[in-house]
Design an enzyme around this catalytic site. Structure first.
Site, mmCIF file in Angstrom:
data_model
loop_
_atom_site.group_PDB
_atom_site.id
_atom_site.type_symbol
_atom_site.label_atom_id
_atom_site.label_comp_id
_atom_site.label_asym_id
_atom_site.label_seq_id
_atom_site.Cartn_x
_atom_site.Cartn_y
_atom_site.Cartn_z
ATOM 1 N N THR A 45 -70.337 132.477 16.465
ATOM 2 C CA THR A 45 -70.436 131.069 16.857
ATOM 3 C C THR A 45 -69.290 130.257 16.287
ATOM 4 O O THR A 45 -68.652 129.469 17.003
ATOM 5 C CB THR A 45 -71.779 130.485 16.366
ATOM 6 O OG1 THR A 45 -72.845 131.280 16.845
ATOM 7 C CG2 THR A 45 -71.953 129.060 16.858
ATOM 8 N N TYR A 108 -80.772 130.044 25.671
ATOM 9 C CA TYR A 108 -80.921 129.158 26.833
ATOM 10 C C TYR A 108 -81.993 129.633 27.811
ATOM 11 O O TYR A 108 -82.918 128.880 28.115
ATOM 12 C CB TYR A 108 -79.591 128.940 27.567
ATOM 13 C CG TYR A 108 -79.692 127.902 28.665
ATOM 14 C CD1 TYR A 108 -79.805 126.550 28.355
ATOM 15 C CD2 TYR A 108 -79.728 128.275 30.002
ATOM 16 C CE1 TYR A 108 -79.940 125.599 29.358
ATOM 17 C CE2 TYR A 108 -79.857 127.336 31.009
ATOM 18 C CZ TYR A 108 -79.972 125.996 30.683
ATOM 19 O OH TYR A 108 -80.113 125.069 31.673
ATOM 20 N N TYR A 134 -79.114 138.619 15.252
ATOM 21 C CA TYR A 134 -78.799 137.251 14.805
ATOM 22 C C TYR A 134 -79.936 136.356 15.245
ATOM 23 O O TYR A 134 -80.114 136.121 16.444
ATOM 24 C CB TYR A 134 -77.474 136.818 15.416
ATOM 25 C CG TYR A 134 -76.939 135.476 14.962
ATOM 26 C CD1 TYR A 134 -77.497 134.763 13.906
ATOM 27 C CD2 TYR A 134 -75.835 134.919 15.602
ATOM 28 C CE1 TYR A 134 -76.986 133.548 13.504
ATOM 29 C CE2 TYR A 134 -75.308 133.702 15.206
ATOM 30 C CZ TYR A 134 -75.886 133.022 14.160
ATOM 31 O OH TYR A 134 -75.379 131.802 13.769
ATOM 32 N N ARG A 139 -80.095 127.392 17.875
ATOM 33 C CA ARG A 139 -79.120 127.578 18.955
ATOM 34 C C ARG A 139 -79.717 128.315 20.160
ATOM 35 O O ARG A 139 -79.332 128.065 21.292
ATOM 36 C CB ARG A 139 -77.896 128.350 18.446
ATOM 37 C CG ARG A 139 -77.037 127.557 17.477
ATOM 38 C CD ARG A 139 -75.715 128.260 17.211
ATOM 39 N NE ARG A 139 -74.929 127.546 16.206
ATOM 40 C CZ ARG A 139 -74.129 126.524 16.466
ATOM 41 N NH1 ARG A 139 -74.015 126.078 17.707
ATOM 42 N NH2 ARG A 139 -73.436 125.937 15.495
ATOM 43 N N LYS A 162 -78.913 138.854 10.708
ATOM 44 C CA LYS A 162 -78.394 137.609 10.156
ATOM 45 C C LYS A 162 -79.504 136.575 10.350
ATOM 46 O O LYS A 162 -79.739 136.103 11.463
ATOM 47 C CB LYS A 162 -77.112 137.190 10.877
ATOM 48 C CG LYS A 162 -76.555 135.868 10.367
ATOM 49 C CD LYS A 162 -75.349 135.386 11.167
ATOM 50 C CE LYS A 162 -74.883 134.050 10.591
ATOM 51 N NZ LYS A 162 -73.848 133.406 11.410
ATOM 52 N N ILE A 197 -73.598 136.239 6.066
ATOM 53 C CA ILE A 197 -72.546 135.994 7.056
ATOM 54 C C ILE A 197 -72.330 134.497 7.012
ATOM 55 O O ILE A 197 -73.175 133.718 7.459
ATOM 56 C CB ILE A 197 -72.952 136.507 8.444
ATOM 57 C CG1 ILE A 197 -73.092 138.032 8.397
ATOM 58 C CG2 ILE A 197 -71.916 136.096 9.497
ATOM 59 C CD1 ILE A 197 -73.604 138.658 9.689
#
Length: 287
Positions: A45, A108, A134, A139, A162, A197
């Site tokens: 990202t 999304y 992740y 997000r 992560k 990370i």
């Protein structure tokens, strides 16, 4: 999976015309490894991967592998909310030869739990490299709870996560846990897990590595960086990080790609004041 403890989610440098600046990228890779990073996460990202076309995306992974393999570990971000695209990127990145792959759950379109499992089943078929999941619901719009992470850990190649959801922070059978936010690093290390990370490691990699190496001082060091974690959120992390690196002379310019824009004057003042408080601008001035 031995990726190290301090993995920096590296920004992607662009030149003044918005093209990937490979020379600046190579210089930044070396700078990060010389200042506390055990590994680099390319095209995550913070690397503005969503604005890179596939040639640029794979080109950045190839550049990192060719330049840094053997000097640090390389984790390639290859996630997508289109399973077919994720599989294609996974297969092509695997041929390039990073040490591991980073895969966000589909964002999304927010598939069901069964859809997430099927997505990762297809991804796993495309590689023999370790995969770091992740989980970042702010997000993606959906959370991967720990029981789902444990289920995914049964798939071949899935080796870590992560974790950017503090509410889920716990050990998960079959997975190595990496802090997905800078302010979770101390908590993850206290769990006895691997590391993080991270983004602030662009600037404070050596300090953050001391949190690994000096557990008795971990909380003291973490406390000393709280203002960094706070002030770096004055804008999108990619933009704030590029601004800071440009102030320090590490990057030639702070150009992001739309929809990201450079920080405004008031935001730059926040970053500059933070760097001054920590002595980084003064140290550069003495050089």
């Amino acid at each position: 999976m031995q990726l190290g403890s301090i993995l920096t989610a590296m920004v992607t440098p662009f030149d003044a015309d918005g093209r990937v600046d490979e020379d600046a990228a190579v210089a930044l890779m070396h700078h990060l490894v010389e200042h506390g990073s055990d590994g680099l996460v390319i095209c995550g990202t913070t690397g503005e991967a969503s604005t890179l076309n596939d040639d640029e995306h794979l080109g950045m992974i190839r550049l990192a592998v060719e330049e840094m393999k053997g000097q640090c570990t390389i984790v390639a971000g290859v996630g997508s909310n289109d399973t077919r695209h994720a599989v294609e990127l996974t297969a092509q990145a695997t041929e390039i030869g990073p040490d591991a792959l980073l895969h966000v759950n589909p964002y999304y379109n927010r598939p069901s739990r069964r859809g997430i499992v099927r997505h990762y089943e297809e991804v796993c078929r495309a590689t023999d490299l370790p995969i770091v999941l992740y989980n970042i619901p702010q997000r993606t719009g959906s959370d991967m709870p720990n029981d789902l992470l444990a289920e995914l850990a049964q798939l071949d190649n899935i080796a870590g996560v992560k974790q950017a959801n503090a509410a889920n922070l716990a050990r998960v059978d079959g997975l190595q846990i990496y802090a997905g936010n800078d302010d979770l690093l101390a908590d993850v290390l206290d769990l006895g897990e691997r590391g993080g990370i991270l983004v602030a490691s662009h600037l404070f990699g050596e300090d953050m590595h001391r949190m690994v190496d000096e557990p008795d001082r971990r909380r003291e060091i973490d406390q000393s960086l709280q203002d960094v974690y706070r002030d770096m959120t004055v804008g999108p992390l990619a933009c704030a990080t590029k601004a800071a690196l440009t102030m320090l002379g590490v990057l030639p310019n702070a150009t992001p790609r739309l929809p990201y824009v450079e920080l405004d004057d008031s935001e730059l003042d926040v970053i500059r004041a933070m760097l001054e408080r920590h002595g980084l601008l003064q140290a550069v001035g003495r050089d």
